[in-house]
Design a protein around this motif. Structure first.
Motif, short mmCIF file in Angstrom:
data_model
loop_
_atom_site.label_atom_id
_atom_site.label_comp_id
_atom_site.label_asym_id
_atom_site.label_seq_id
_atom_site.Cartn_x
_atom_site.Cartn_y
_atom_site.Cartn_z
N HIS A 1 5.72 -14.62 5.20
CA HIS A 1 6.59 -14.32 6.05
C HIS A 1 7.37 -15.61 6.75
N HIS B 1 -3.04 -10.76 2.57
CA HIS B 1 -1.42 -10.49 3.29
C HIS B 1 -0.64 -11.66 3.21
N HIS C 1 4.20 -12.80 -0.44
CA HIS C 1 4.33 -12.14 0.65
C HIS C 1 4.68 -13.47 1.86
N GLU D 1 2.25 -2.45 -1.20
CA GLU D 1 1.78 -3.51 -0.40
C GLU D 1 0.20 -2.47 -0.20
N TYR E 1 4.89 -0.34 2.26
CA TYR E 1 2.55 -0.05 2.35
C TYR E 1 2.62 1.41 1.42
#
Ligand SMILES: [Zn+2]
Length: 479
Positions: free
Chosen positions: A121, A240, A119, A406, A436
């Motif tokens: 970004h 995250h 994850h 997620e 999510y």
């Protein structure tokens, strides 16, 4: 040349493990073998560095290389492969193709393989839900490289020792969703004012308290060669990502900095076979690295991820030195297909979407309502139900739950608490991507992660069904 045997022996008897295998527990296998490899999956300049709701763009610079990092384990009867990829996410289709290639080459069952994204970004999300389409040739390249990572790790299989442990590291994780007074949240993209949660509130927005917990546990699974030389470390932490990129850059974020730093701290020189460390993402769908209770920090690009990674690597290195190691254990794996409903738009929402999108001439510069209107149209055109792959692995007494979403921290904590195997790792964004996963009460509170889009579409009860599904799987592999 270091004396790994002596060093490992001394550390095993001179320190008290925080968590680790009792030497008499769990049936011993026929002798553990392990192998590890990493394959470069860096995105070339100019290719789409992607985004989902947030728009990305082409890669303009590479800050650090992207990799698929693989650990394979063999107890004499069962073989497992775990691959952690420096990607924002990866689709089920691509994961299945990579597993099929590796399975065909090795003769191993594809469902004994776990492939997850970290994850970061600052790397592409290889799923077909972006406003800019994914580069097909890059996706094909990543498929080949993941399969290669598994095959190369398998080719390194050699007698090994394994140990595990965990330590709380609460200082880097914060729940990013905050409760607010009813009516205090700004309207959602659909013009409604029902939200009682704001995701990543600004300093000016009045908030009450975090809307959920965090999971502070840093877990490591450490593998050494028979002579004690470090072979691989699989870590797990629910954060995250860290971010702080310069615009247009490709980067594996703190996940890769952690891996490099841990290698330094363990004193492993580059060699043959290589040492491979990897950081898998835990349940972090609602967890970020921003401490809202303190003054807003301003860090130069790339700095914060170094700080976080260094601190976690120090803790992981200490665990690797303290935990006891064993050279035999048994492995297990189970998978299950779950089918869940999609939260598709009703007629009123579709009418709203068509109105919002009327006369749009510049699809690359949409407002937030226009983006969500496009998402509503896309969800209406998509399936009513979707399949998901759930997977559980047993490595000695460790349970690993792999979920293609997620996952919110409260769900991850629930799984860890109810897992028949402890410690448990929850690896999110694994074996595909289904967006999510807010819990039913978080769905009711609203906020960014609940607004229907191709990154947030599963039915309201999805988190409970997935949690129960992986707990069943953990129970089935625990025997
Ligand atoms: Zn995310």
């Amino acid at each position: 040349m270091r004396d790994w045997t002596r060093r490992g022996f001394l550390s095993a008897i001179s320190t008290v493990p925080l968590v680790g295998p009792a030497l008499h527990a769990a049936p011993a296998g026929r002798g553990l073998r392990a192998g590890a490899a990493k394959a470069n999956i860096t995105l070339p300049l100019g290719a789409n560095n992607g985004g989902i709701i947030l728009r990305g763009g082409p890669a303009k610079q590479v800050h650090d290389e992207l990799h698929a990092r693989c650990l394979v384990l063999d107890d004499g009867a069962t073989r497992l492969a775990l691959v952690i990829c420096d990607l924002r996410m990866i689709s089920r289709e691509l994961v299945d193709r990579a597993k099929a290639l590796a399975a065909a080459a090795l003769g191993w069952p594809a469902d004994h393989m776990l492939v997850a994204a970290t994850h970061t970004h600052a790397a592409p999300g290889l799923v077909n839900i972006q406003q800019a389409p994914i580069d097909r040739w890059y996706a094909d390249f990543v498929v080949l490289r993941i399969a290669d990572a598994i095959r190369r790790a398998a080719a390194q299989l050699a007698p090994a020792q394994i140990g595990w442990g965990s330590v709380p590291k609460p200082e880097h994780v914060f729940n990013r969703r905050w409760k607010v007074q009813p009516g205090a949240a700004p309207p959602d993209p659909f013009g409604e004012t029902k939200d009682t949660v704001i995701t990543n509130p600004t300093a000016a927005q009045k908030v009450l308290e975090p809307a959920g917990p965090v999971d502070p546990e840093l877990s490591v699974l450490s593998v050494r060669h028979a002579n004690g030389r470090p072979l691989a470390v699989l870590a797990n932490y629910g954060l995250h990502y860290v971010g702080g990129y310069s615009a247009g850059s490709v980067s594996a974020d703190y996940f890769a900095v952690f891996a490099e730093r841990l290698q330094q701290l363990l004193g492993v020189e580059a060699g043959d076979p290589p040492f491979v460390a990897m950081m898998s993402n835990g349940a972090s769908g609602d967890v970020n690295n921003v401490n809202r209770r303190q003054l807003v920090e301003r860090n130069p690009p790339w700095e914060k991820m170094q700080t976080v990674a260094d601190n976690l690597a120090q803790a992981a290195a200490q665990l690797c030195r303290q935990i006891p190691y064993r050279d035999a254990l048994s492995l297990g794996v189970a998978t299950k297909e779950l089918e869940l409903a999609v939260r598709r738009p009703d007629e009123a929402r579709l009418r709203w979407a068509r109105t919002v999108l009327q006369g749009i001439e510049h699809p690359n510069n949409l407002t937030r309502p226009q983006v969500y209107a496009e998402e509503a149209i896309a969800l209406a055109a998509g399936p009513e139900r979707v399949p998901l792959l759930l997977q559980a692995m047993r490595i000695g007494e460790i349970g690993i739950a792999a979920i293609p979403c997620e996952v919110f921290a409260e769900t991850g904590l629930d799984i860890k608490q109810r897992s028949p195997m402890k410690p448990a790792f929850v690896i999110e964004l694994a074996n595909g991507y289904n967006g999510y996963l807010p819990t039913p009460r978080q769905q009711a509170w609203g906020g960014y992660e609940t607004w229907p889009a191709r990154s947030a579409y599963l039915e309201v009860e999805a988190a409970s069904k997935i949690r129960d599904g992986v707990i069943d799987l953990l129970a089935s592999v625990s025997q």
